[in-house]
Design a protein around this motif. Structure first.
Motif, PDB file in Angstrom:
ATOM      1  N   GLN A 107      -0.183   4.282  67.027  1.00 33.67           N
ATOM      2  CA  GLN A 107       0.574   3.585  68.073  1.00 33.67           C
ATOM      3  C   GLN A 107       2.061   3.947  68.064  1.00 33.67           C
ATOM      4  O   GLN A 107       2.822   3.450  68.885  1.00 33.67           O
ATOM      5  CB  GLN A 107       0.363   2.070  67.986  1.00 33.67           C
ATOM      6  N   ASP A 159       2.808 -11.578  76.086  1.00 32.80           N
ATOM      7  CA  ASP A 159       1.840 -10.685  75.442  1.00 32.80           C
ATOM      8  C   ASP A 159       2.522  -9.431  74.892  1.00 32.80           C
ATOM      9  O   ASP A 159       2.167  -8.947  73.817  1.00 32.80           O
ATOM     10  CB  ASP A 159       0.730 -10.291  76.421  1.00 32.80           C
ATOM     11  N   LEU A 212       4.372 -10.368  71.695  1.00 44.41           N
ATOM     12  CA  LEU A 212       3.442 -10.485  70.573  1.00 44.41           C
ATOM     13  C   LEU A 212       2.948  -9.113  70.108  1.00 44.41           C
ATOM     14  O   LEU A 212       2.803  -8.877  68.906  1.00 44.41           O
ATOM     15  CB  LEU A 212       2.269 -11.385  70.943  1.00 44.41           C
ATOM     16  N   ALA A 213       2.724  -8.207  71.047  1.00 45.55           N
ATOM     17  CA  ALA A 213       2.319  -6.848  70.690  1.00 45.55           C
ATOM     18  C   ALA A 213       3.451  -6.147  69.907  1.00 45.55           C
ATOM     19  O   ALA A 213       3.185  -5.400  68.958  1.00 45.55           O
ATOM     20  CB  ALA A 213       1.952  -6.047  71.937  1.00 45.55           C
ATOM     21  N   HIS A 214       4.691  -6.391  70.306  1.00 48.51           N
ATOM     22  CA  HIS A 214       5.847  -5.842  69.582  1.00 48.51           C
ATOM     23  C   HIS A 214       5.864  -6.376  68.149  1.00 48.51           C
ATOM     24  O   HIS A 214       6.056  -5.614  67.195  1.00 48.51           O
ATOM     25  CB  HIS A 214       7.151  -6.202  70.313  1.00 48.51           C
ATOM     26  N   ASP A 237       3.381  -7.404  66.434  1.00 46.12           N
ATOM     27  CA  ASP A 237       2.282  -6.756  65.700  1.00 46.12           C
ATOM     28  C   ASP A 237       2.708  -5.395  65.174  1.00 46.12           C
ATOM     29  O   ASP A 237       2.395  -5.029  64.034  1.00 46.12           O
ATOM     30  CB  ASP A 237       1.042  -6.604  66.591  1.00 46.12           C
ATOM     31  N   ASP A 284       4.962  -5.809  62.183  1.00 46.13           N
ATOM     32  CA  ASP A 284       4.146  -6.097  60.996  1.00 46.13           C
ATOM     33  C   ASP A 284       3.405  -4.863  60.505  1.00 46.13           C
ATOM     34  O   ASP A 284       3.295  -4.628  59.294  1.00 46.13           O
ATOM     35  CB  ASP A 284       3.137  -7.216  61.294  1.00 46.13           C
ATOM     36  N   ASP A 285       2.895  -4.055  61.433  1.00 49.05           N
ATOM     37  CA  ASP A 285       2.173  -2.843  61.045  1.00 49.05           C
ATOM     38  C   ASP A 285       3.085  -1.848  60.324  1.00 49.05           C
ATOM     39  O   ASP A 285       2.673  -1.209  59.353  1.00 49.05           O
ATOM     40  CB  ASP A 285       1.532  -2.176  62.269  1.00 49.05           C
ATOM     41  N   LYS A 308       3.611  -3.202  56.824  1.00 47.45           N
ATOM     42  CA  LYS A 308       2.424  -2.978  55.990  1.00 47.45           C
ATOM     43  C   LYS A 308       2.284  -1.501  55.605  1.00 47.45           C
ATOM     44  O   LYS A 308       1.856  -1.185  54.501  1.00 47.45           O
ATOM     45  CB  LYS A 308       1.155  -3.444  56.715  1.00 47.45           C
TER      46      LYS A 308
END
Length: 169
Positions: A18, A79, A82-84, A86, A89-90, A93
């Motif tokens: 992504q 939305d 929230l995708a941002h 995510d 967080d990715d 991680k």
């Protein structure tokens, strides 16, 4: 000192499907610049000033702080926000605890599984998160990380060889 950590970080972040656009940060978001076109999502890597020390044998090292700037589109759409989040967080991680051994470099591959195989990038840790609250059609979140980086640029390459010994009787 900057080239190798930048390339390693760029490669690591590019592993995330992504995030197709990972580049050097050069104040791309300054309002004073001409209107620029950005691919979204996009990630920019920024290194902060660093103090280095000699660790011996033509090697320097030091604690390195760097920022990851993530930019995505935002049109007052929950939305997309929230995708941002995510993606933030990715990225965390994907980088948290990451390290790179010297043997990962082709010229030092012979060091793999030896005591001379040391970390070039040692245990990345996130230290700060800076959310974006500016009114805009994009959202930019900045994450700060720190790690210890060893710079082997001045060191001669390690070459493994197996000598042939002939025993004379």
């Amino acid at each position: 000192m900057l080239k190798l950590p930048f390339l390693l970080l760029q490669q690591r972040l590019s592993e995330m499907s992504q995030l197709p656009d990972v580049r050097w940060f050069n104040a791309q978001f300054d309002q004073n610049k001409d209107e620029a076109v950005f691919y979204v999502p996009s990630v920019y890597i920024e290194f902060l000033p660093m103090d280095l020390e000699d660790i011996g044998e033509q090697v320097q090292g030091g604690e390195v702080m760097f920022r990851i700037h993530l930019m995505t589109e935002l049109y007052d759409d929950n939305d997309r926000v929230l995708a941002h989040f995510d993606l933030v967080d990715d990225i965390f991680k994907h980088l948290h605890g990451w390290d790179v051994m010297k043997s990962a470099l082709p010229e030092f591959s012979a060091l793999q599984d030896t005591e001379d195989d040391v970390a070039i990038i040692n245990k990345v840790v996130r230290t700060r998160l800076i959310p974006d609250h500016a009114q805009s059609n994009t959202i930019i979140t900045v994450q700060e990380f720190k790690t210890y980086v060893a710079d082997f640029a001045a060191m001669k390459s390690y070459i493994e060889f197996s000598p042939t010994i002939t025993v004379l009787r």
